[in-house]
Design a protein around this motif. Structure first.
Motif, mmCIF file in Angstrom:
data_model
loop_
_atom_site.group_PDB
_atom_site.id
_atom_site.type_symbol
_atom_site.label_atom_id
_atom_site.label_comp_id
_atom_site.label_asym_id
_atom_site.label_seq_id
_atom_site.Cartn_x
_atom_site.Cartn_y
_atom_site.Cartn_z
ATOM 1 N N LEU A 77 -6.455 0.743 -1.957
ATOM 2 C CA LEU A 77 -7.492 0.664 -0.958
ATOM 3 C C LEU A 77 -8.882 0.892 -1.426
ATOM 4 O O LEU A 77 -9.146 1.432 -2.371
ATOM 5 N N VAL A 91 -3.937 -2.838 5.450
ATOM 6 C CA VAL A 91 -2.902 -1.913 4.690
ATOM 7 C C VAL A 91 -1.495 -2.746 4.824
ATOM 8 O O VAL A 91 -1.077 -3.042 5.802
ATOM 9 N N MET A 93 -4.939 6.363 5.743
ATOM 10 C CA MET A 93 -6.345 6.119 5.355
ATOM 11 C C MET A 93 -6.971 7.533 5.642
ATOM 12 O O MET A 93 -8.181 7.618 5.502
ATOM 13 N N GLU A 120 -10.067 -2.509 6.553
ATOM 14 C CA GLU A 120 -9.149 -2.387 5.267
ATOM 15 C C GLU A 120 -7.593 -2.710 5.718
ATOM 16 O O GLU A 120 -7.291 -2.695 6.838
ATOM 17 N N THR A 175 0.894 -1.222 -0.028
ATOM 18 C CA THR A 175 0.136 -0.047 -0.137
ATOM 19 C C THR A 175 0.867 1.216 0.056
ATOM 20 O O THR A 175 0.722 2.442 -0.609
#
Length: 364
Positions: free
Chosen positions: A305, A313, A292, A311, A264
């Motif tokens: 994302l 990461v 985020m 989520e 990410t």
């Protein structure tokens, strides 16, 4: 005078290691406690030659455990960061990697009774007030260290330890954004000052003329970078309401860059006067939260994302990646972190007694 023998367990927790003590086996007053910990680790020498430290900030960490005074926790975890070459101890931060060993150590010390199969240890991080639930593999009521889980920066595979971090926002400063801003400019560098599990000052690597993909050794040799970054960190500490942080390891410094290995984001995390060889667990939570949060210095860097909770990461660091599973809400107030989950490993390396000069502390 004879030396003072102090019982301890020596564990690798995540990608760090150090002694784990019962708090009741150590001095109560902070000044004597610091002297004992520095003697045990061997602070004040680059090799920690007169102690059990490993000559690196990730191997001069100490965990002190006791049965929790809170009804919602089993264990109180008090952390100390002992300096390598200086005679200093910092009690302000916590450490998520050493935290990985708290559950196993608490069971080994008899502070928590293991169940057959899996044991959940509810941990109170005394330094920051955060709560963490650690799930430990305990077949037959014994801690299992062997397994198939691999983490970057540690050779081999081991049993997984699932960590779920709660109450981490504003861990030290009381606010997600201690300066009140998504971005601040200090000495011509845009930074985001965020407090999730650990107060961190984050900037884009290219703002310092770096790629963000340098090795630990390349960064540690860059004295010009450290001089400028430290001056900015000191000002950031003041703006975050932390006062003079000259002798404190917080706030940490993090450089962010686009990912190169399918993650990410790429990050380099500083402790803060040397580059972390991998990534701090607490730092990873703060980085993930920064990625985020719209409007931070990480804006536009996060790849892959979906914007829905939870989520995943994936943060790239010098020796691989670390995954943070972020649960959050988004509303009128923007991003609100609920919890951050990670999987780490730990291993008991030794147990017995560490010796300190009786002239420092004669014992209880």
């Amino acid at each position: 005078m004879p030396q003072t023998a102090i019982p301890y367990h020596f564990l690798r927790g995540g990608s760090s290691r150090g002694p784990y003590f019962k708090r009741s086996d150590l001095p109560e007053d902070r000044e004597t406690l610091s002297e004992v910990l520095m003697a045990a680790v061997g602070a004040g020498h680059p090799l920690n030659i007169d102690g059990i430290g490993g000559g690196n900030a990730v191997t001069t960490k100490v965990a002190m455990l006791s049965r929790s005074e809170r009804n919602d926790c089993d264990v109180d975890y008090f952390f100390a960061q002992v300096a390598v070459q200086k005679r200093e101890v910092d009690y302000r931060p916590t450490c998520g990697n050493i935290l990985s060993g708290v559950g196993p150590a608490a069971i080994e010390m008899g502070l928590v009774e293991a169940r057959d199969g899996e044991t959940t240890v509810r941990i109170h991080a005394v330094n920051t007030g955060a709560r963490i639930e650690a799930k430990i593999q305990t077949p037959g009521g014994q801690v299992q260290y062997e397994g198939d889980t691999e983490i970057a920066g540690v050779p081999g595979t081991h049993a997984p330890i699932a960590l779920d971090f709660l109450d981490t926002v504003g861990s030290v400063t009381g606010a997600l954004l201690p300066t009140g801003n998504l971005r601040d400019e200090i000495d011509g560098i845009e930074v985001t000052c965020m407090d999730v599990a650990m107060p961190v000052m984050m900037a884009r690597a290219d703002a310092f003329g770096l790629t963000g993909h340098e090795t630990q050794e390349e960064l540690d040799a860059n004295t010009a970078f450290y001089e400028r970054a430290e001056a900015i960190r000191l000002e950031a500490g003041k703006r975050m309401g932390m006062g003079d942080v000259t002798s404190s390891v917080t706030p940490k410094i993090t450089l962010l860059a686009p990912p190169r290995w399918g993650g990410t984001v790429s990050a380099r995390y500083f402790m803060p006067w040397s580059c972390h060889p991998t990534m701090a667990v607490t730092g990873a939570q703060c980085i993930a939260s920064c990625v985020m949060t719209p409007g931070t210095v990480a804006d536009g860097l996060g790849e892959g994302l979906g914007g829905t909770s939870p989520e995943l990461v994936k943060i790239e660091h010098p020796m691989g990646t670390i995954d943070v599973n972020v649960s959050f809400d988004t509303g009128a107030d923007g991003f609100e972190l609920k919890s951050a989950g990670l999987v780490r490993t730990a291993r008991l390396l030794a147990r017995g007694e560490v010796m300190v000069p009786a002239s420092i502390w004669p014992g209880r």
